[in-house]
Design a protein around this motif. Structure first.
Motif, PDB file in Angstrom:
ATOM      1  N   ARG A  96     -22.517  15.592  -0.701  1.00 12.41           N
ATOM      2  CA  ARG A  96     -21.190  16.225  -1.139  1.00 12.41           C
ATOM      3  C   ARG A  96     -21.304  17.480  -1.776  1.00 12.41           C
ATOM      4  NH1 ARG A  96     -15.499  13.533  -3.739  1.00 12.41           N
ATOM      5  NH2 ARG A  96     -14.260  15.247  -3.039  1.00 12.41           N
ATOM      6  N   GLN A  97     -22.161  17.409  -3.012  1.00  9.11           N
ATOM      7  CA  GLN A  97     -22.217  18.605  -3.850  1.00  9.11           C
ATOM      8  C   GLN A  97     -22.760  19.843  -2.895  1.00  9.11           C
ATOM      9  OE1 GLN A  97     -21.269  20.001  -5.981  1.00  9.11           O
ATOM     10  NE2 GLN A  97     -22.525  21.422  -7.069  1.00  9.11           N
ATOM     11  N   ASN A  98     -23.725  19.334  -1.814  1.00 10.86           N
ATOM     12  CA  ASN A  98     -24.225  20.313  -0.886  1.00 10.86           C
ATOM     13  C   ASN A  98     -23.311  21.051   0.218  1.00 10.86           C
ATOM     14  OD1 ASN A  98     -26.745  20.393  -2.348  1.00 10.86           O
ATOM     15  ND2 ASN A  98     -27.953  20.666  -0.491  1.00 10.86           N
ATOM     16  N   ASP A  99     -22.240  20.302   0.013  1.00 12.77           N
ATOM     17  CA  ASP A  99     -21.320  20.663   1.413  1.00 12.77           C
ATOM     18  C   ASP A  99     -21.420  20.361   2.603  1.00 12.77           C
ATOM     19  OD1 ASP A  99     -18.644  21.612   2.150  1.00 12.77           O
ATOM     20  OD2 ASP A  99     -19.494  23.713   2.684  1.00 12.77           O
ATOM     21  N   TRP A 100     -22.262  19.034   2.723  1.00  9.43           N
ATOM     22  CA  TRP A 100     -22.741  18.570   3.789  1.00  9.43           C
ATOM     23  C   TRP A 100     -21.613  17.381   4.709  1.00  9.43           C
ATOM     24  CZ3 TRP A 100     -28.563  17.792   2.246  1.00  9.43           C
ATOM     25  CH2 TRP A 100     -29.158  18.860   2.061  1.00  9.43           C
ATOM     26  N   ILE A 101     -20.848  16.968   3.580  1.00 13.74           N
ATOM     27  CA  ILE A 101     -20.125  15.776   4.049  1.00 13.74           C
ATOM     28  C   ILE A 101     -18.983  15.811   3.094  1.00 13.74           C
ATOM     29  CG2 ILE A 101     -20.959  13.972   2.309  1.00 13.74           C
ATOM     30  CD1 ILE A 101     -21.085  12.039   5.033  1.00 13.74           C
ATOM     31  N   MET A 102     -17.720  15.453   3.763  1.00 15.34           N
ATOM     32  CA  MET A 102     -16.417  15.514   3.041  1.00 15.34           C
ATOM     33  C   MET A 102     -15.634  14.243   3.371  1.00 15.34           C
ATOM     34  SD  MET A 102     -14.816  18.452   5.480  1.00 15.34           S
ATOM     35  CE  MET A 102     -14.352  18.159   7.238  1.00 15.34           C
ATOM     36  N   PRO A 103     -14.815  14.092   2.406  1.00 16.91           N
ATOM     37  CA  PRO A 103     -13.803  12.721   2.787  1.00 16.91           C
ATOM     38  C   PRO A 103     -12.786  13.238   3.863  1.00 16.91           C
ATOM     39  CG  PRO A 103     -13.165  13.880   0.779  1.00 16.91           C
ATOM     40  CD  PRO A 103     -14.593  14.423   0.957  1.00 16.91           C
ATOM     41  N   SER A 104     -12.483  12.127   4.859  1.00 16.95           N
ATOM     42  CA  SER A 104     -11.837  12.302   6.077  1.00 16.95           C
ATOM     43  C   SER A 104     -10.807  11.485   6.097  1.00 16.95           C
ATOM     44  CB  SER A 104     -12.376  12.427   7.305  1.00 16.95           C
ATOM     45  OG  SER A 104     -11.819  12.844   8.543  1.00 16.95           O
ATOM     46  N   GLY A 105      -9.929  11.057   5.110  1.00 23.24           N
ATOM     47  CA  GLY A 105      -8.884  10.006   5.256  1.00 23.24           C
ATOM     48  C   GLY A 105      -9.104   8.680   4.982  1.00 23.24           C
ATOM     49  N   ARG A 106      -8.500   7.772   5.542  1.00 21.68           N
ATOM     50  CA  ARG A 106      -8.695   6.504   5.550  1.00 21.68           C
ATOM     51  C   ARG A 106      -8.346   5.874   6.780  1.00 21.68           C
ATOM     52  NH1 ARG A 106      -9.858   4.216   0.714  1.00 21.68           N
ATOM     53  NH2 ARG A 106      -9.558   5.475  -1.016  1.00 21.68           N
ATOM     54  N   ASP A 107      -9.064   4.755   7.189  1.00 23.49           N
ATOM     55  CA  ASP A 107      -8.538   4.130   8.503  1.00 23.49           C
ATOM     56  C   ASP A 107      -7.517   3.016   8.349  1.00 23.49           C
ATOM     57  OD1 ASP A 107     -10.010   1.869   7.198  1.00 23.49           O
ATOM     58  OD2 ASP A 107     -11.705   1.891   8.708  1.00 23.49           O
ATOM     59  N   ASP A 108      -7.129   2.127   9.293  1.00 25.53           N
ATOM     60  CA  ASP A 108      -6.168   1.280   9.156  1.00 25.53           C
ATOM     61  C   ASP A 108      -6.607  -0.129   8.182  1.00 25.53           C
ATOM     62  OD1 ASP A 108      -8.170   0.042  10.748  1.00 25.53           O
ATOM     63  OD2 ASP A 108      -6.964  -0.335  12.597  1.00 25.53           O
ATOM     64  N   ARG A 109      -7.632  -0.077   8.048  1.00 23.18           N
ATOM     65  CA  ARG A 109      -8.169  -1.165   6.861  1.00 23.18           C
ATOM     66  C   ARG A 109      -8.227  -0.444   5.552  1.00 23.18           C
ATOM     67  NH1 ARG A 109     -13.390  -3.505   9.758  1.00 23.18           N
ATOM     68  NH2 ARG A 109     -13.810  -4.227   7.532  1.00 23.18           N
ATOM     69  N   GLN A 110      -7.987   0.562   5.393  1.00 23.13           N
ATOM     70  CA  GLN A 110      -8.019   1.475   3.929  1.00 23.13           C
ATOM     71  C   GLN A 110      -9.252   1.684   3.566  1.00 23.13           C
ATOM     72  OE1 GLN A 110      -5.190   2.895   2.536  1.00 23.13           O
ATOM     73  NE2 GLN A 110      -4.273   2.149   4.482  1.00 23.13           N
TER      74      GLN A 110
END
Length: 342
Positions: free
Chosen positions: A297-311
Motif C-alpha cells: 500500500r505504501q508503494n502505491d501498488w494496491i488500494m482499498p476498493s470498498g466492501r462486498d456483501d459480506r462486509q
C-alpha cells in the motif's frame, strides 16, 4: 496470564463422520476449547443450531465424503449452518478429507444428485474460506487441529470466556491499559498518526525476508518445517498482482501467498530434508503478511476498493502496479507464474 476458553461450533454431514468428530472434539477439549454441535438434524433443530452459532467464537466444518441430510429446501443442514455462520461473520475453519473418493463406499452419498452437491459444496469451501486444511487419517486430523487452531486465535482474536475468579485481574489490566492510553495521548497531543508515514518505500530489487511453515513428506512421514524465505518486491508483485486485478477480499493475500509457497516449497524443504518428495499446508507468518500488505500500500501498488456483501474489505491493484506488471520492469526478477484458482 488469564485463563481463557473459546466456544467452537462443529458441523459435519452426519453420523458417518463420528470417528473424526470424536477426534476433533477430544483434541479441541485438550487444547482448552468448548465444542458444540448437533449430530442429528431436523427442521426443529435448526433454530437451536443457530443459537449455538450465535454464541460461539469459531465455527469448524468437518467434511468427509457426504453432503449429508438435506432440509426441506434441498440444502444440506451442514451447508445451511455454514451460510448462517458467514452471515454472522463468524471465523470459519475447514478440515476436509484430502481424497474423498478413496473412502469406503458406505461413507458416500447414495444418489448422484447428492454426490454432485457434495462436490459443489467442497469447491465452495475451498474458494470462499480462508482457512482450509486437509487430512487423510485420524492422526492427520489431530495434527492439523493442533497446528492450525492456535493460528485461528492469532488471526481472528475474540474475547472468549474468562474464569470468574480471574475477572478482577481482567479489570486491573483494563485500568492499566486505560492509564497507559491516556499517557500516550498526552505525549502525542491526541494527534492521529498515519502508520504509513514512517514506512519508507522500497525498490523493485530490494529483498523482503519472512518466515513460513509447511509440512514436508519424506519416507512415508511428514515433518513441520520453519523456513526463512527471501523474495524481491518485483517477485512479490508478480505473485500477488494478478489476484487483485479486480476488487478481491483481503484474505486472498494469505490465500495466494500460501498457494505460491506450496508450489515452490519443495525446493526449500529439500535444504533440510534432501529426500522430501512432497510438501503441503504452507502458512506464511502472519506478521510478515501484514508487513507485506502495508508495504504494497505504501508503494502505491494496491488500494482499498470498498466492501462486498459480506462486509469484507476489498483490495485492488493500482494503475501504477498494473503498468509495472505490463512493462518489462519485472522481467529480470519475474518468477514462474503459477495459475491461480482465484
Amino acid at each position: 496470564m488469564l485463563d481463557k476458553r473459546y466456544q467452537v461450533f462443529i458441523t459435519t454431514s452426519g453420523s458417518e463422520m463420528q470417528p473424526e468428530r470424536i477426534v476433533l472434539s477430544q483434541t479441541l477439549v485438550g487444547m482448552g476449547f468448548f465444542s458444540w454441535g448437533l449430530e442429528q438434524r431436523t427442521p426443529l433443530s435448526t433454530a437451536f443450531a443457530r443459537r449455538q452459532i450465535d454464541d460461539c467464537d469459531y465455527v469448524v466444518i468437518l467434511l468427509g465424503s457426504q453432503y449429508g441430510e438435506q432440509s426441506v429446501s434441498g440444502v444440506g443442514y451442514m451447508h445451511l449452518e455454514y451460510i448462517y455462520a458467514v452471515t454472522k461473520q463468524k471465523p470459519v475453519i475447514v478440515f476436509m478429507h484430502s481424497d474423498p473418493e478413496a473412502r469406503d463406499p458406505s461413507l458416500h452419498d447414495a444418489t448422484p444428485q447428492l454426490r454432485e452437491k457434495f462436490q459443489e459444496f467442497r469447491k465452495l469451501l475451498q474458494t470462499d474460506v480462508d482457512q482450509v486444511f486437509s487430512y487423510r487419517t485420524l492422526r492427520d486430523l489431530e495434527m492439523a487441529v493442533r497446528l492450525n487452531m492456535p493460528q485461528m486465535l492469532e488471526r481472528y482474536p475474540v474475547t472468549g470466556w474468562v474464569r470468574p475468579q480471574n475477572s478482577q485481574s481482567l479489570h486491573d489490566e483494563i485500568d492499566q491499559l486505560k492509564a497507559k492510553n491516556r499517557q500516550l495521548e498526552a505525549e502525542v497531543g491526541n494527534r492521529q498518526v498515519d502508520p504509513f508515514l514512517s514506512l519508507p518505500k522500497v525498490s523493485m530489487h530490494e529483498v523482503f525476508s519472512f518466515e513460513y511453515r509447511l509440512h514436508a513428506y519424506q519416507d512415508g512421514n511428514f515433518k513441520e518445517l520453519k523456513i526463512q524465505k527471501q523474495l524481491t518486491w518485483a517477485q512479490l508483485l508478480s505473485v500477488l498482482g494478478s489476484t487483485f486485478v479486480n476488487p478481491t477480499p483481503e484474505e486472498f493475500f494469505s490465500k495466494r501467498m500460501n498457494e505460491y509457497l506450496n508450489e515452490v516449497g519443495l525446493e526449500d524443504a529439500r535444504i533440510q530434508m534432501p529426500r522430501a518428495h512432497a510438501v503441503a499446508r504452507a502458512q506464511m507468518n502472519i506478521r510478515a503478511l501484514h508487513s507485506l500488505k502495508m508495504q504494497m500500500r505504501q508503494n502505491d501498488w494496491i488500494m482499498p476498493s470498498g466492501r462486498d456483501d459480506r462486509q469484507r474489505m476489498l483490495w485492488q491493484i493500482t494503475n501504477k502496479a498494473s503498468k509495472l506488471m505490463d512493462s518489462n520492469l519485472l522481467d529480470a526478477d519475474r518468477i514462474t507464474q503459477f495459475k491461480s484458482a482465484y
